[in-house]
Design a protein around this motif. Structure first.
Motif, PDB file in Angstrom:
ATOM      1  N   MET A 143      -4.544   2.233   5.875  1.00  0.00           N
ATOM      2  CA  MET A 143      -4.424   1.302   4.791  1.00  0.00           C
ATOM      3  C   MET A 143      -3.836  -0.471   5.334  1.00  0.00           C
ATOM      4  O   MET A 143      -2.907  -0.423   5.599  1.00  0.00           O
ATOM      5  CB  MET A 143      -4.317   1.432   3.406  1.00  0.00           C
ATOM      6  N   LEU A 144      -4.836  -1.581   5.685  1.00  0.00           N
ATOM      7  CA  LEU A 144      -4.304  -2.709   5.789  1.00  0.00           C
ATOM      8  C   LEU A 144      -3.499  -3.368   5.117  1.00  0.00           C
ATOM      9  O   LEU A 144      -3.169  -2.991   3.509  1.00  0.00           O
ATOM     10  CB  LEU A 144      -5.159  -3.711   5.929  1.00  0.00           C
ATOM     11  N   ALA A 145      -1.857  -4.278   5.858  1.00  0.00           N
ATOM     12  CA  ALA A 145      -0.532  -4.326   5.094  1.00  0.00           C
ATOM     13  C   ALA A 145      -1.729  -5.792   4.011  1.00  0.00           C
ATOM     14  O   ALA A 145      -0.893  -6.175   3.402  1.00  0.00           O
ATOM     15  CB  ALA A 145       0.071  -4.473   5.663  1.00  0.00           C
ATOM     16  N   LEU A 146      -2.279  -6.671   4.191  1.00  0.00           N
ATOM     17  CA  LEU A 146      -2.881  -7.787   3.928  1.00  0.00           C
ATOM     18  C   LEU A 146      -1.276  -8.721   3.166  1.00  0.00           C
ATOM     19  O   LEU A 146      -0.675  -8.564   2.709  1.00  0.00           O
ATOM     20  CB  LEU A 146      -3.250  -7.534   2.383  1.00  0.00           C
ATOM     21  N   ARG A 147      -1.234  -9.099   4.746  1.00  0.00           N
ATOM     22  CA  ARG A 147       0.105 -10.141   4.332  1.00  0.00           C
ATOM     23  C   ARG A 147      -0.635 -10.767   4.393  1.00  0.00           C
ATOM     24  O   ARG A 147      -0.940 -11.718   3.696  1.00  0.00           O
ATOM     25  CB  ARG A 147       0.851 -10.070   6.541  1.00  0.00           C
ATOM     26  N   PRO A 148       1.326 -11.863   3.280  1.00  0.00           N
ATOM     27  CA  PRO A 148       0.799 -12.628   2.454  1.00  0.00           C
ATOM     28  C   PRO A 148       1.313 -14.451   3.040  1.00  0.00           C
ATOM     29  O   PRO A 148       0.679 -15.101   2.405  1.00  0.00           O
ATOM     30  CB  PRO A 148       1.892 -12.433   1.676  1.00  0.00           C
ATOM     31  N   ASN A 149       0.590 -14.517   4.432  1.00  0.00           N
ATOM     32  CA  ASN A 149       1.047 -15.561   4.777  1.00  0.00           C
ATOM     33  C   ASN A 149       0.577 -15.901   6.374  1.00  0.00           C
ATOM     34  O   ASN A 149       0.213 -14.621   6.836  1.00  0.00           O
ATOM     35  CB  ASN A 149       1.770 -16.287   5.147  1.00  0.00           C
ATOM     36  N   CYS A 150      -0.059 -17.157   6.389  1.00  0.00           N
ATOM     37  CA  CYS A 150      -0.185 -16.994   7.962  1.00  0.00           C
ATOM     38  C   CYS A 150       1.128 -17.521   9.131  1.00  0.00           C
ATOM     39  O   CYS A 150       2.228 -17.941   8.728  1.00  0.00           O
ATOM     40  CB  CYS A 150      -1.172 -18.642   8.206  1.00  0.00           C
ATOM     41  N   LEU A 174      -5.629  -2.777  -6.226  1.00  0.00           N
ATOM     42  CA  LEU A 174      -4.247  -3.840  -5.684  1.00  0.00           C
ATOM     43  C   LEU A 174      -3.080  -3.651  -6.805  1.00  0.00           C
ATOM     44  O   LEU A 174      -2.403  -3.250  -6.269  1.00  0.00           O
ATOM     45  CB  LEU A 174      -4.503  -5.404  -6.625  1.00  0.00           C
ATOM     46  N   VAL A 175      -4.035  -2.985  -7.681  1.00  0.00           N
ATOM     47  CA  VAL A 175      -2.225  -2.428  -8.945  1.00  0.00           C
ATOM     48  C   VAL A 175      -1.875  -0.981  -8.147  1.00  0.00           C
ATOM     49  O   VAL A 175      -0.498  -0.343  -8.060  1.00  0.00           O
ATOM     50  CB  VAL A 175      -3.446  -1.437 -10.021  1.00  0.00           C
ATOM     51  N   ASN A 176      -2.554   0.210  -7.509  1.00  0.00           N
ATOM     52  CA  ASN A 176      -2.141   1.162  -7.171  1.00  0.00           C
ATOM     53  C   ASN A 176      -1.907   0.496  -5.259  1.00  0.00           C
ATOM     54  O   ASN A 176      -1.704   1.431  -5.249  1.00  0.00           O
ATOM     55  CB  ASN A 176      -3.361   2.701  -7.342  1.00  0.00           C
ATOM     56  N   ASN A 177      -2.629   0.380  -4.643  1.00  0.00           N
ATOM     57  CA  ASN A 177      -2.890  -0.224  -2.872  1.00  0.00           C
ATOM     58  C   ASN A 177      -2.240  -1.665  -3.118  1.00  0.00           C
ATOM     59  O   ASN A 177      -2.994  -2.621  -3.303  1.00  0.00           O
ATOM     60  CB  ASN A 177      -3.475  -0.271  -2.842  1.00  0.00           C
ATOM     61  N   PRO A 178      -0.592  -1.919  -3.590  1.00  0.00           N
ATOM     62  CA  PRO A 178      -0.583  -3.570  -3.616  1.00  0.00           C
ATOM     63  C   PRO A 178      -0.187  -3.840  -1.801  1.00  0.00           C
ATOM     64  O   PRO A 178      -0.365  -3.217  -1.189  1.00  0.00           O
ATOM     65  CB  PRO A 178       1.034  -3.469  -4.164  1.00  0.00           C
TER      66      PRO A 178
END
Length: 84
Positions: free
Chosen positions: A1-8, A62-66
């Motif tokens: 699953m992709l981490a979806l990092r919060p910034n550039c 997003l709830v179960n996969n933040p």
């Protein structure tokens, strides 16, 4: 699953999970579209891989996969990967 990092990684711009301005490489290095297109010319400065738009995770998931809270930032900025 992709981490979806919060910034550039280049400019530290916030990239929320619903952002359509986030791009990633196959190693999930994350950049904003402005840095990716301008400074990096579509190539990851870390691995040299192609940068593509990061998919948006549906809000209900997003709830179960933040998303990741790990911020990766290169204070010296990003330079395009050069051939060795």
């Amino acid at each position: 699953m992709l981490a979806l990092r919060p910034n550039c990684e280049c400019c530290d711009r916030d990239l929320p999970p619903a952002s359509r301005d986030a791009v990633i490489c196959s190693f999930e290095c994350t950049f904003c579209a402005d840095c990716a297109e301008g400074k990096l010319k579509g190539l990851c400065p870390n691995c040299g891989g192609e940068l593509v738009r990061r998919p948006v995770r549906p809000e209900a998931k997003l709830v179960n996969n933040p998303v990741s809270t790990l911020r990766v930032f290169k204070a010296q900025g990003c330079l395009p990967k050069t051939a060795a």
